[in-house]
Each structure stands twice: as C-alpha cells, then as structure tokens.
Motif scaffolding. Structure first.
Motif, PDB file in Angstrom:
ATOM      1  N   GLY A 101       0.791  -1.227   0.000  1.00 37.17           N
ATOM      2  CA  GLY A 101       0.000   0.000   0.000  1.00 37.17           C
ATOM      3  C   GLY A 101       0.820   1.272   0.000  1.00 37.17           C
ATOM      4  N   ASP A 102       1.777   1.377   0.908  1.00 35.33           N
ATOM      5  CA  ASP A 102       2.519   2.620   1.049  1.00 35.33           C
ATOM      6  C   ASP A 102       4.024   2.486   0.808  1.00 35.33           C
ATOM      7  OD1 ASP A 102       3.114   1.154   3.269  1.00 35.33           O
ATOM      8  OD2 ASP A 102       2.629   2.714   4.721  1.00 35.33           O
ATOM      9  N   GLY A 103       4.497   1.287   0.508  1.00 36.87           N
ATOM     10  CA  GLY A 103       5.908   1.091   0.210  1.00 36.87           C
ATOM     11  C   GLY A 103       6.810   1.143   1.420  1.00 36.87           C
ATOM     12  N   ALA A 104       6.242   0.925   2.604  1.00 37.42           N
ATOM     13  CA  ALA A 104       7.063   0.953   3.824  1.00 37.42           C
ATOM     14  C   ALA A 104       8.033  -0.230   3.813  1.00 37.42           C
ATOM     15  CB  ALA A 104       6.165   0.868   5.053  1.00 37.42           C
ATOM     16  N   PRO A 105       9.275  -0.004   4.231  1.00 39.19           N
ATOM     17  CA  PRO A 105      10.241  -1.107   4.261  1.00 39.19           C
ATOM     18  C   PRO A 105       9.841  -2.146   5.315  1.00 39.19           C
ATOM     19  CG  PRO A 105      11.187   0.870   5.223  1.00 39.19           C
ATOM     20  CD  PRO A 105       9.859   1.261   4.672  1.00 39.19           C
ATOM     21  N   MET A 106       9.804  -3.417   4.916  1.00 39.16           N
ATOM     22  CA  MET A 106       9.349  -4.497   5.778  1.00 39.16           C
ATOM     23  C   MET A 106      10.493  -5.456   6.064  1.00 39.16           C
ATOM     24  SD  MET A 106       6.098  -3.912   6.253  1.00 39.16           S
ATOM     25  CE  MET A 106       5.293  -5.413   6.677  1.00 39.16           C
ATOM     26  N   VAL A 107      10.408  -6.135   7.212  1.00 38.39           N
ATOM     27  CA  VAL A 107      11.367  -7.163   7.588  1.00 38.39           C
ATOM     28  C   VAL A 107      10.625  -8.348   8.195  1.00 38.39           C
ATOM     29  CG1 VAL A 107      13.280  -5.580   8.030  1.00 38.39           C
ATOM     30  CG2 VAL A 107      11.741  -6.193   9.879  1.00 38.39           C
ATOM     31  N   GLN A 108      11.293  -9.488   8.169  1.00 34.26           N
ATOM     32  CA  GLN A 108      10.792 -10.643   8.903  1.00 34.26           C
ATOM     33  C   GLN A 108      11.665 -10.781  10.143  1.00 34.26           C
ATOM     34  OE1 GLN A 108      11.143 -14.417   6.969  1.00 34.26           O
ATOM     35  NE2 GLN A 108       9.907 -15.452   8.519  1.00 34.26           N
ATOM     36  N   LEU A 109      11.056 -10.608  11.304  1.00 32.55           N
ATOM     37  CA  LEU A 109      11.758 -10.719  12.580  1.00 32.55           C
ATOM     38  C   LEU A 109      11.524 -12.124  13.115  1.00 32.55           C
ATOM     39  CD1 LEU A 109      13.329  -9.129  14.793  1.00 32.55           C
ATOM     40  CD2 LEU A 109      11.123  -8.687  15.847  1.00 32.55           C
TER      41      LEU A 109
END
Length: 127
Positions: A115-123
C-alpha cells in the motif's frame, strides 16, 4: 530519547510492543516494518533474558509485558493441557538460549509493503 515513538501515544505504543512480542513468542517469526521490528527486538531480548533467569520475580516481570494468549492445547484422553505464551517463553525459549549471551532475534529484509511502500522485515528468533 532512546526509543522510537512510532507515531503513537505511550499507551498505544506499549500495547503495540506487547502484542508484537507475544506474537513473536507464539509463532517464532513475524512480518513488520523496520522501525517496529527494531523496537520489538529490544523488548524480546529483555523477555528472553528474564526467561533465562527463570525465577518467580523474572516470571512476574515478564507477565507485565507478555499477553495471556494460548500457545498450545494438548489433549491426552480426558486431560486437556493449555500452554500460554508466558509458559512457552519460560519452558521452551529460555532454556534454548541458556548458553547465548544476546542476539536472540534476526531480521531479514522482505519486499516493501504494497500500500505505502514501507520497508518491511521478517523478525524471527535465532535457531
């Protein structure tokens, strides 16, 4: 300040960190934004350190943070055993890291949020 505000009031921020920490205990890994993951990592390291101590005082301190969520239900005939997130933390996760001095979580970058291009991670918890 030594923490991120995450665009929330203090009560909302505390609730968010409690929820994400509990989900990390229950599932072993979560997908979230980079800023949230860095804050949850701090909280999770504190919870694992308390679980390594394993005494009553540490269990009560961890109970302030970890939500009372059901982790596992085992049925053995007429006996039903329910394991909560706090029990899983102290019975499984704490002893698993007894010889490790820190760094209990790992972050992997994944695709940005759609949706907004926020940087994501898998923790995730380190094996």
């Amino acid at each position: 300040m030594s923490y991120r505000k995450l665009q929330r009031t203090s009560s909302q921020r505390k609730a968010l960190l409690r929820d994400l920490t509990t989900e990390l205990i229950l599932h072993g890994s979560i997908n979230t934004t980079v800023a949230r993951a860095k804050e949850v990592r701090k909280t999770m390291d504190k919870m694992v350190t308390l679980a390594k101590k394993g005494d009553l005082s540490a269990r009560r301190q961890a109970a302030k943070i970890v939500r009372d969520a059901v982790a596992d239900v085992k049925e053995d005939g007429a006996n039903v055993t329910v394991q909560t997130a706090l029990q899983k933390l102290f019975d499984e996760i704490g002893p698993k890291y007894k010889d490790r001095n820190g760094g209990y979580t790992r972050m992997y970058k994944v695709m940005p949020r759609r949706g907004d291009g926020a940087p994501m991670v898998q923790l995730s918890l380190v094996d």
